[in-house]
Design a protein around this motif. Structure first.
Motif, PDB file in Angstrom:
ATOM      1  N   THR A 123      -0.149  10.817  -9.285  1.00  0.00           N
ATOM      2  CA  THR A 123      -0.254  10.148  -7.989  1.00  0.00           C
ATOM      3  C   THR A 123      -0.788   8.729  -8.172  1.00  0.00           C
ATOM      4  OG1 THR A 123      -0.636  12.246  -6.859  1.00  0.00           O
ATOM      5  CG2 THR A 123      -1.292  10.258  -5.687  1.00  0.00           C
ATOM      6  N   LEU A 124      -1.812   8.591  -9.008  1.00  0.00           N
ATOM      7  CA  LEU A 124      -2.353   7.256  -9.282  1.00  0.00           C
ATOM      8  C   LEU A 124      -1.297   6.372  -9.932  1.00  0.00           C
ATOM      9  CD1 LEU A 124      -5.949   8.082 -10.561  1.00  0.00           C
ATOM     10  CD2 LEU A 124      -5.260   7.298  -8.293  1.00  0.00           C
ATOM     11  N   ASP A 125      -0.507   6.953 -10.849  1.00  0.00           N
ATOM     12  CA  ASP A 125       0.578   6.197 -11.482  1.00  0.00           C
ATOM     13  C   ASP A 125       1.597   5.735 -10.445  1.00  0.00           C
ATOM     14  OD1 ASP A 125      -0.640   6.582 -13.921  1.00  0.00           O
ATOM     15  OD2 ASP A 125       0.638   8.276 -14.480  1.00  0.00           O
ATOM     16  N   TYR A 154       0.818  18.676  -4.314  1.00  0.00           N
ATOM     17  CA  TYR A 154       0.258  17.720  -3.364  1.00  0.00           C
ATOM     18  C   TYR A 154      -0.052  16.418  -4.089  1.00  0.00           C
ATOM     19  CZ  TYR A 154      -0.363  21.767  -0.337  1.00  0.00           C
ATOM     20  OH  TYR A 154      -0.137  22.859   0.428  1.00  0.00           O
ATOM     21  N   HIS A 155      -0.287  15.362  -3.336  1.00  0.00           N
ATOM     22  CA  HIS A 155      -0.716  14.095  -3.931  1.00  0.00           C
ATOM     23  C   HIS A 155      -2.216  14.113  -4.200  1.00  0.00           C
ATOM     24  CE1 HIS A 155       3.009  12.375  -1.858  1.00  0.00           C
ATOM     25  NE2 HIS A 155       3.251  12.409  -3.158  1.00  0.00           N
ATOM     26  N   ALA A 156      -2.955  14.782  -3.323  1.00  0.00           N
ATOM     27  CA  ALA A 156      -4.409  14.859  -3.465  1.00  0.00           C
ATOM     28  C   ALA A 156      -4.916  16.080  -2.714  1.00  0.00           C
ATOM     29  CB  ALA A 156      -5.066  13.597  -2.912  1.00  0.00           C
ATOM     30  N   MET A 167       0.842  -1.175   0.000  1.00  0.00           N
ATOM     31  CA  MET A 167       0.000   0.000   0.000  1.00  0.00           C
ATOM     32  C   MET A 167       0.887   1.237   0.000  1.00  0.00           C
ATOM     33  SD  MET A 167      -2.563   1.436   2.926  1.00  0.00           S
ATOM     34  CE  MET A 167      -3.783   0.206   2.703  1.00  0.00           C
ATOM     35  N   LYS A 168       0.552   2.191  -0.843  1.00  0.00           N
ATOM     36  CA  LYS A 168       1.292   3.450  -0.933  1.00  0.00           C
ATOM     37  C   LYS A 168       0.626   4.476  -0.035  1.00  0.00           C
ATOM     38  CE  LYS A 168       3.983   2.164  -4.366  1.00  0.00           C
ATOM     39  NZ  LYS A 168       5.369   2.164  -4.439  1.00  0.00           N
ATOM     40  N   TRP A 169       1.435   5.396   0.459  1.00  0.00           N
ATOM     41  CA  TRP A 169       0.952   6.432   1.357  1.00  0.00           C
ATOM     42  C   TRP A 169       0.870   7.750   0.616  1.00  0.00           C
ATOM     43  CZ3 TRP A 169      -0.521   5.112   6.194  1.00  0.00           C
ATOM     44  CH2 TRP A 169      -0.102   3.872   6.663  1.00  0.00           C
ATOM     45  N   LEU A 170      -0.183   8.508   0.888  1.00  0.00           N
ATOM     46  CA  LEU A 170      -0.283   9.877   0.414  1.00  0.00           C
ATOM     47  C   LEU A 170       0.265  10.752   1.531  1.00  0.00           C
ATOM     48  CD1 LEU A 170      -3.900   9.927  -1.078  1.00  0.00           C
ATOM     49  CD2 LEU A 170      -1.757   9.607  -2.282  1.00  0.00           C
ATOM     50  N   THR A 171       1.455  11.256   1.334  1.00  0.00           N
ATOM     51  CA  THR A 171       2.087  12.018   2.412  1.00  0.00           C
ATOM     52  C   THR A 171       1.823  13.503   2.312  1.00  0.00           C
ATOM     53  OG1 THR A 171       4.135  12.142   1.139  1.00  0.00           O
ATOM     54  CG2 THR A 171       3.923  10.332   2.721  1.00  0.00           C
ATOM     55  N   LYS A 172       1.478  13.976   1.127  1.00  0.00           N
ATOM     56  CA  LYS A 172       1.203  15.404   0.967  1.00  0.00           C
ATOM     57  C   LYS A 172      -0.227  15.572   0.473  1.00  0.00           C
ATOM     58  CE  LYS A 172       4.477  16.771  -1.741  1.00  0.00           C
ATOM     59  NZ  LYS A 172       5.480  17.524  -2.471  1.00  0.00           N
ATOM     60  N   ASP A 199      -3.982   1.143 -12.140  1.00  0.00           N
ATOM     61  CA  ASP A 199      -4.136   1.069 -13.586  1.00  0.00           C
ATOM     62  C   ASP A 199      -5.189   2.076 -14.053  1.00  0.00           C
ATOM     63  OD1 ASP A 199      -4.080   0.334 -16.212  1.00  0.00           O
ATOM     64  OD2 ASP A 199      -4.683  -1.743 -15.879  1.00  0.00           O
ATOM     65  N   ARG A 200      -4.958   2.679 -15.216  1.00  0.00           N
ATOM     66  CA  ARG A 200      -5.873   3.687 -15.758  1.00  0.00           C
ATOM     67  C   ARG A 200      -7.228   3.111 -16.151  1.00  0.00           C
ATOM     68  NH1 ARG A 200      -3.460   8.960 -17.109  1.00  0.00           N
ATOM     69  NH2 ARG A 200      -1.595   8.934 -15.827  1.00  0.00           N
ATOM     70  N   VAL A 201      -7.353   1.794 -16.248  1.00  0.00           N
ATOM     71  CA  VAL A 201      -8.652   1.202 -16.587  1.00  0.00           C
ATOM     72  C   VAL A 201      -9.657   1.381 -15.450  1.00  0.00           C
ATOM     73  CG1 VAL A 201      -7.705  -0.481 -18.198  1.00  0.00           C
ATOM     74  CG2 VAL A 201      -8.020  -1.117 -15.816  1.00  0.00           C
ATOM     75  N   HIS A 202      -9.165   1.663 -14.241  1.00  0.00           N
ATOM     76  CA  HIS A 202     -10.052   1.883 -13.098  1.00  0.00           C
ATOM     77  C   HIS A 202     -10.592   3.305 -13.049  1.00  0.00           C
ATOM     78  CE1 HIS A 202      -9.119  -2.038 -11.536  1.00  0.00           C
ATOM     79  NE2 HIS A 202      -7.823  -1.775 -11.581  1.00  0.00           N
ATOM     80  N   ILE A 203     -10.145   4.152 -13.967  1.00  0.00           N
ATOM     81  CA  ILE A 203     -10.613   5.535 -14.026  1.00  0.00           C
ATOM     82  C   ILE A 203     -11.820   5.574 -14.956  1.00  0.00           C
ATOM     83  CG2 ILE A 203     -10.007   7.888 -14.673  1.00  0.00           C
ATOM     84  CD1 ILE A 203      -7.105   7.192 -14.028  1.00  0.00           C
TER      85      ILE A 203
END
Length: 195
Positions: free
Chosen positions: A22-24, A88-90, A1-6, A29-33
């Motif tokens: 950030t998603l990359d 930021y990441h998000a 699992m990746k963390w969103l730190t910003k 995967d872009r298919v989930h968008i």
């Protein structure tokens, strides 16, 4: 699992935004968008953004086997995916606050929300917040001086409807109209004297 730190918590935003990069970086995967027809309200008129539904966790879930370690909360949120670069990441807006029932305190850089048994408190050191703010200001200065801003402006101008070409625009009619109500007469027209 990746963390969103910003992550920027913006209580004034009506959107939850995540950057495509950030998603990359998270390996999503872009298919989930999912494509969407809803506009990017208040940001770029006429622009439509894809969406991604994903889980967001606040707190420490890594030590779930320890006593009192249920100080985390996970919810599924919908994010608007933007293709430009951000510092930021998000950006988490009001939909995130509502879903988590979170309360923020910008002065102390704390976010509190109810957990299963405890109140979950997420915070940031002042030095880290200052570094993020400086990085954001530097990024904004670079964008303002770049050709990217000029291209975005041209795109917005091309997509913005011309208010003068509206078929429902008001056109004054020459002449004079008399309106009466309860014995009083009002004159309306474009050719009236100053009296």
């Amino acid at each position: 699992m990746k963390w969103l730190t910003k992550v920027l918590m913006d209580g004034g935003s009506v959107l939850n935004i995540v950057y495509a990069e950030t998603l990359d970086a998270m390996g999503i995967d872009r298919v989930h968008i999912q494509p969407t027809g809803s506009p990017f309200h208040g940001i770029v008129p006429g622009k439509h953004l894809p969406r991604h539904r994903g889980c967001l966790t606040f707190g420490d879930r890594s030590a779930h086997h320890l006593r009192g370690s249920d100080k985390y909360r996970m919810e599924t949120l919908t994010f608007e995916v933007v293709g430009f670069h951000g510092t930021y990441h998000a950006i988490l807006g009001r939909p995130c606050y509502a879903k988590f029932m979170a309360i923020h305190n910008y002065t102390y850089l704390k976010l509190k929300m109810p957990g299963l048994c405890w109140v979950i408190t997420v915070g940031s050191p002042f030095q880290r917040a200052y570094e993020c703010e400086v990085e954001c200001c530097e990024h904004a200065a670079v964008i303002a001086a770049s050709r990217e801003l000029a291209a975005i402006r041209e795109e917005v101008i091309e997509e913005t409807p011309d208010p003068k070409r509206s078929t429902e625009s008001f056109e004054p009619i020459e002449g004079l109209d008399l309106l009466s109500s309860k014995g009083k007469v009002v004159c309306i027209g474009t050719m009236l004297s100053s009296k």
